[in-house]
Write a protein that holds these residues in place. Structure first.
Motif, PDB file in Angstrom:
ATOM      1  N   GLY A 232       2.283  57.139  87.960  1.00 34.86           N
ATOM      2  CA  GLY A 232       1.999  55.754  87.672  1.00 34.86           C
ATOM      3  C   GLY A 232       3.275  55.029  87.289  1.00 34.86           C
ATOM      4  O   GLY A 232       4.132  55.573  86.585  1.00 34.86           O
ATOM      5  N   TYR A 233       3.432  53.816  87.792  1.00 31.89           N
ATOM      6  CA  TYR A 233       4.625  53.036  87.459  1.00 31.89           C
ATOM      7  C   TYR A 233       4.522  52.529  86.027  1.00 31.89           C
ATOM      8  O   TYR A 233       3.480  52.006  85.608  1.00 31.89           O
ATOM      9  N   VAL A 234       5.588  52.685  85.266  1.00 29.93           N
ATOM     10  CA  VAL A 234       5.623  52.249  83.868  1.00 29.93           C
ATOM     11  C   VAL A 234       6.438  50.958  83.792  1.00 29.93           C
ATOM     12  O   VAL A 234       7.644  50.954  84.097  1.00 29.93           O
ATOM     13  N   ALA A 235       5.780  49.856  83.434  1.00 27.56           N
ATOM     14  CA  ALA A 235       6.510  48.598  83.242  1.00 27.56           C
ATOM     15  C   ALA A 235       7.558  48.803  82.157  1.00 27.56           C
ATOM     16  O   ALA A 235       7.265  49.335  81.082  1.00 27.56           O
ATOM     17  N   ASN A 236       8.788  48.393  82.434  1.00 26.32           N
ATOM     18  CA  ASN A 236       9.863  48.708  81.497  1.00 26.32           C
ATOM     19  C   ASN A 236      10.941  47.638  81.524  1.00 26.32           C
ATOM     20  O   ASN A 236      10.970  46.769  82.399  1.00 26.32           O
ATOM     21  N   GLN A 237      11.836  47.759  80.556  1.00 26.91           N
ATOM     22  CA  GLN A 237      12.966  46.838  80.430  1.00 26.91           C
ATOM     23  C   GLN A 237      14.275  47.518  80.833  1.00 26.91           C
ATOM     24  O   GLN A 237      15.351  47.082  80.446  1.00 26.91           O
ATOM     25  N   GLY A 238      14.169  48.597  81.612  1.00 31.22           N
ATOM     26  CA  GLY A 238      15.349  49.327  82.043  1.00 31.22           C
ATOM     27  C   GLY A 238      15.445  50.663  81.337  1.00 31.22           C
ATOM     28  O   GLY A 238      14.695  50.965  80.406  1.00 31.22           O
ATOM     29  N   ASP A 239      16.389  51.471  81.789  1.00 30.46           N
ATOM     30  CA  ASP A 239      16.539  52.782  81.163  1.00 30.46           C
ATOM     31  C   ASP A 239      17.412  52.682  79.917  1.00 30.46           C
ATOM     32  O   ASP A 239      18.083  51.677  79.674  1.00 30.46           O
ATOM     33  N   GLY A 240      17.395  53.765  79.130  1.00 30.30           N
ATOM     34  CA  GLY A 240      18.105  53.754  77.861  1.00 30.30           C
ATOM     35  C   GLY A 240      19.603  53.606  78.020  1.00 30.30           C
ATOM     36  O   GLY A 240      20.265  52.966  77.191  1.00 30.30           O
ATOM     37  N   TRP A 241      20.170  54.170  79.086  1.00 32.97           N
ATOM     38  CA  TRP A 241      21.609  54.066  79.302  1.00 32.97           C
ATOM     39  C   TRP A 241      22.016  52.608  79.530  1.00 32.97           C
ATOM     40  O   TRP A 241      22.958  52.110  78.905  1.00 32.97           O
ATOM     41  N   SER A 242      21.322  51.919  80.427  1.00 30.44           N
ATOM     42  CA  SER A 242      21.655  50.522  80.718  1.00 30.44           C
ATOM     43  C   SER A 242      21.523  49.665  79.467  1.00 30.44           C
ATOM     44  O   SER A 242      22.329  48.750  79.231  1.00 30.44           O
ATOM     45  N   TRP A 243      20.517  49.958  78.665  1.00 27.24           N
ATOM     46  CA  TRP A 243      20.290  49.200  77.438  1.00 27.24           C
ATOM     47  C   TRP A 243      21.450  49.389  76.455  1.00 27.24           C
ATOM     48  O   TRP A 243      22.004  48.407  75.943  1.00 27.24           O
ATOM     49  N   VAL A 244      21.835  50.613  76.198  1.00 18.63           N
ATOM     50  CA  VAL A 244      22.904  50.865  75.230  1.00 18.63           C
ATOM     51  C   VAL A 244      24.231  50.326  75.742  1.00 18.63           C
ATOM     52  O   VAL A 244      24.968  49.646  75.001  1.00 18.63           O
ATOM     53  N   VAL A 245      24.560  50.597  77.005  1.00 15.59           N
ATOM     54  CA  VAL A 245      25.823  50.118  77.554  1.00 15.59           C
ATOM     55  C   VAL A 245      25.869  48.590  77.558  1.00 15.59           C
ATOM     56  O   VAL A 245      26.888  47.972  77.215  1.00 15.59           O
ATOM     57  N   GLY A 246      24.748  47.961  77.940  1.00 14.00           N
ATOM     58  CA  GLY A 246      24.695  46.505  77.928  1.00 14.00           C
ATOM     59  C   GLY A 246      24.930  45.935  76.543  1.00 14.00           C
ATOM     60  O   GLY A 246      25.634  44.924  76.371  1.00 14.00           O
ATOM     61  N   HIS A 247      24.350  46.583  75.527  1.00 14.26           N
ATOM     62  CA  HIS A 247      24.567  46.124  74.155  1.00 14.26           C
ATOM     63  C   HIS A 247      26.026  46.312  73.740  1.00 14.26           C
ATOM     64  O   HIS A 247      26.644  45.404  73.178  1.00 14.26           O
ATOM     65  N   LEU A 248      26.592  47.468  74.016  1.00 15.07           N
ATOM     66  CA  LEU A 248      27.961  47.753  73.588  1.00 15.07           C
ATOM     67  C   LEU A 248      28.960  46.792  74.220  1.00 15.07           C
ATOM     68  O   LEU A 248      29.964  46.422  73.585  1.00 15.07           O
ATOM     69  N   ARG A 249      28.705  46.390  75.435  1.00 21.07           N
ATOM     70  CA  ARG A 249      29.637  45.481  76.109  1.00 21.07           C
ATOM     71  C   ARG A 249      29.672  44.099  75.459  1.00 21.07           C
ATOM     72  O   ARG A 249      30.609  43.329  75.684  1.00 21.07           O
ATOM     73  N   THR A 372      15.236  58.111  79.922  1.00 22.25           N
ATOM     74  CA  THR A 372      14.247  57.364  79.140  1.00 22.25           C
ATOM     75  C   THR A 372      14.109  55.948  79.700  1.00 22.25           C
ATOM     76  O   THR A 372      15.045  55.408  80.287  1.00 22.25           O
ATOM     77  N   LEU A 373      12.933  55.376  79.508  1.00 20.73           N
ATOM     78  CA  LEU A 373      12.689  53.972  79.828  1.00 20.73           C
ATOM     79  C   LEU A 373      12.294  53.240  78.550  1.00 20.73           C
ATOM     80  O   LEU A 373      11.505  53.757  77.748  1.00 20.73           O
ATOM     81  N   ARG A 374      12.832  52.052  78.372  1.00 17.18           N
ATOM     82  CA  ARG A 374      12.418  51.198  77.253  1.00 17.18           C
ATOM     83  C   ARG A 374      11.217  50.369  77.691  1.00 17.18           C
ATOM     84  O   ARG A 374      11.228  49.743  78.749  1.00 17.18           O
ATOM     85  N   THR A 375      10.181  50.385  76.895  1.00 17.85           N
ATOM     86  CA  THR A 375       8.988  49.595  77.165  1.00 17.85           C
ATOM     87  C   THR A 375       8.700  48.714  75.957  1.00 17.85           C
ATOM     88  O   THR A 375       9.374  48.800  74.928  1.00 17.85           O
ATOM     89  N   GLU A 376       7.680  47.883  76.073  1.00 19.84           N
ATOM     90  CA  GLU A 376       7.338  47.017  74.954  1.00 19.84           C
ATOM     91  C   GLU A 376       6.910  47.807  73.724  1.00 19.84           C
ATOM     92  O   GLU A 376       7.062  47.345  72.588  1.00 19.84           O
ATOM     93  N   SER A 377       6.384  49.008  73.936  1.00 23.25           N
ATOM     94  CA  SER A 377       5.873  49.795  72.808  1.00 23.25           C
ATOM     95  C   SER A 377       6.800  50.945  72.405  1.00 23.25           C
ATOM     96  O   SER A 377       6.443  51.742  71.548  1.00 23.25           O
ATOM     97  N   GLY A 378       7.979  51.059  73.018  1.00 26.85           N
ATOM     98  CA  GLY A 378       8.881  52.134  72.629  1.00 26.85           C
ATOM     99  C   GLY A 378       9.574  52.743  73.835  1.00 26.85           C
ATOM    100  O   GLY A 378      10.086  52.021  74.699  1.00 26.85           O
ATOM    101  N   PHE A 379       9.555  54.060  73.923  1.00 27.53           N
ATOM    102  CA  PHE A 379      10.266  54.764  74.982  1.00 27.53           C
ATOM    103  C   PHE A 379       9.335  55.710  75.728  1.00 27.53           C
ATOM    104  O   PHE A 379       8.411  56.282  75.151  1.00 27.53           O
ATOM    105  N   VAL A 380       9.620  55.878  77.026  1.00 28.88           N
ATOM    106  CA  VAL A 380       8.949  56.851  77.876  1.00 28.88           C
ATOM    107  C   VAL A 380      10.005  57.830  78.369  1.00 28.88           C
ATOM    108  O   VAL A 380      11.124  57.428  78.709  1.00 28.88           O
TER     109      VAL A 380
END
Length: 509
Positions: A232-249, A372-380
């Motif tokens: 099943g497709y999990v609606a998400n805000q991107g994977d954990g790597w993209s999230w952390v790298v995007g924040h650090l930049r 990992t994937l970031r979702t509205e309720s946490g991580f998958v």
């Protein structure tokens, strides 16, 4: 399970025989130089000696499910899944393309996952429980689980191939489903299938994608092989790597802590999910495949022996290529080589795991932010295949839960030192951020994993820290070997990570 013949009404059997013969010729003559150019090819550090067609079967009017055996100058053979479509003018840049000679008529065979029609044919095969007969009296089966949704036809589910670098190939169907097609395949059920089914159906663990089906190859003789999974497709805000790298930049070197409080809080939540994952994997004492087992002296001896061997393998690989390593990181490479004896000695810190009667369990095995994937309720959590370079029997064995913890800490370190370079801020900025991030993750993890009925970790914080440091060092050694073979431009990150880890260990001694 219901089954039916493949939907290939447009081509008589004689045409299939011509295609099968042409595929065999093309695979042997053309595929060897094409494979190393594919991002999913997992043996880029080895020289191909030959390729031959293992088996194939027609799916639809143009698609072919193809398995090939690859031999190398050294080491074991490997089997790869290389689905193809015949005809068509377009091909994605860098895509796999071969030319087939069909008794004097030339046609092209393209990577099937770049063809929307083939991708929809895959989903239709699941919907109809299709079984595809193969050239050598085997079959490819499309098997559904209780989580397969009612689709009402697949035409509206536009397929989209994911383009991120990975060892498998994934196709998303609208916002409903995702097929993860395996490329390097082994006989037997895959770990992702086995562990994913356990978590989804036995434990009802909520932080994994729902398992909706699987593609299985059943040869005429031998074990069934998993070729792919439907989830099943999990609606998400991107994977954990993209999230952390995007924040650090976006960080200002003078406001790292202030700007990262929310991120540290989310990393605590990721630690909680990780702890809950280990609690789930240790939850069924009646299942021999998943029941926690005492860590024995023999286990510890084997773990130490493997790490000591990996130290030697890694140092030998660096030593062999030292002349080609850029001068910017040559000192880090020499530091690794000079620390070879210290690394071998450090591996013996694992002896505490046996002395403290910790339990070993099934683990993720290749745990990092990109899994990992970031979702509205946490991580998958995704992909339970373990480290691709290790033998599957080794990946299936029960291990210390800290193996996964070390993988995530190394991933955080990677993100920091791929982003907060000296050019973008003081070197202390990255170290400070990593320290806060690691502490946040560990705080969430240790609090949650303590709920396990089995004792998974040493009792004292010092015991946890000593064992964890060994697994971090071991993971960094694996990273060095991986980058040498696959991404030499990234070699600086694990080499410098090892330098820092060694320095941290000396300071703590």
């Amino acid at each position: 399970m219901a089954s039916r013949a493949p939907r290939s009404e447009g081509a008589p059997r004689a045409d299939h025989a011509r295609v099968e013969a042409a595929l065999g010729r093309a695979v042997s003559a053309q595929l060897a130089p094409l494979l190393p150019r594919q991002r999913w090819f997992g043996d880029k550090g080895r020289t191909i000696a030959g390729v031959r067609l293992r088996d194939c079967g027609a799916l639809g009017d143009r698609g072919w499910l193809v398995l090939v055996d690859v031999t190398f100058d050294e080491g074991p053979d490997e089997t790869y899944a290389v689905p193809l479509v015949l005809g068509g003018d377009g091909a994605a840049p860098g895509a796999l393309v071969m030319t087939l000679d069909l008794d004097g008529v030339t046609t092209r065979a393209l990577d099937a996952f770049d063809d929307p029609g083939f991708c929809l044919e895959l989903l239709t095969a699941f919907e109809r429980n299709v079984t595809v007969p193969t050239l050598h009296q085997g079959a490819v089966r499309f098997v559904r689980t209780e989580r397969f949704p009612a689709l009402g036809g697949v035409a509206s589910l536009a397929p989209r191939r994911l383009t991120a670098e990975q060892s498998n190939t994934s196709v998303i169907y609208g916002d409903r489903l995702i097929v993860k097609a395996l490329r390097r395949v082994k006989p037997g059920i895959t770990l992702d299938y086995e562990v994913g089914a356990f978590l989804a159906f036995r434990d009802r663990f909520p932080h994994v994608p729902p398992l909706a089906g699987a593609i299985e190859y059943a040869p005429a003789a031998g074990e069934v092989t998993t070729l792919g999974l439907l989830q099943g497709y999990v609606a998400n805000q991107g994977d954990g790597w993209s999230w952390v790298v995007g924040h650090l930049r976006q960080l200002s070197a003078t406001r790292v802590d202030e700007l990262s409080e929310r991120v540290f809080g989310e990393l605590t939540g990721l630690g909680v999910v990780t702890g809950a994952l280990h609690v789930a994997l240790a939850s069924d004492a009646a299942d021999p495949g998943f029941a926690p087992e005492p860590t024995t002296a023999a286990d510890v001896t084997a773990w130490i022996g493997r790490i000591v061997e990996d130290v030697g393998r890694t140092c030998d690989a660096v030593r062999a290529r030292l002349a080609a390593i850029s001068h910017e990181i040559a000192d880090d490479a020499r530091t690794l080589l000079a620390g070879e004896a210290a690394l071998r000695s450090r591996a013996r810190e694992l002896e505490a795991l046996g002395a403290e009667h910790c339990m070993k369990i099934r683990v993720h095995g290749d745990y990092h932010l990109g899994q990992t994937l970031r979702t509205e309720s946490g991580f998958v959590v995704l992909d339970f295949e373990g480290e691709p370079a290790r033998p599957i029997a080794e990946r299936r064995r029960k291990q210390c839960a800290l193996v996964d913890v070390a993988g995530m800490l190394r991933s955080l370190d990677y993100a920091v030192h791929a982003t907060l370079t000296p050019a973008s801020g003081p070197t202390g900025t990255g170290e400070r951020w990593f320290g806060r991030a690691a502490a946040a993750f560990l705080d969430g993890y240790l609090g949650e994993v303590a709920k396990a009925q089995a004792r998974l970790l040493p009792a004292s914080p010092a015991g946890v820290a000593r064992a964890l440091s060994v697994f971090e060092l071991d993971k960094a050694l694996y990273e060095v070997r991986y980058e040498l073979d696959n991404r030499p431009a990234w070699l600086a990150i694990p080499l410098r990570g090892l330098t820092r880890l060694l320095a941290r260990e000396r300071a703590a001694s």
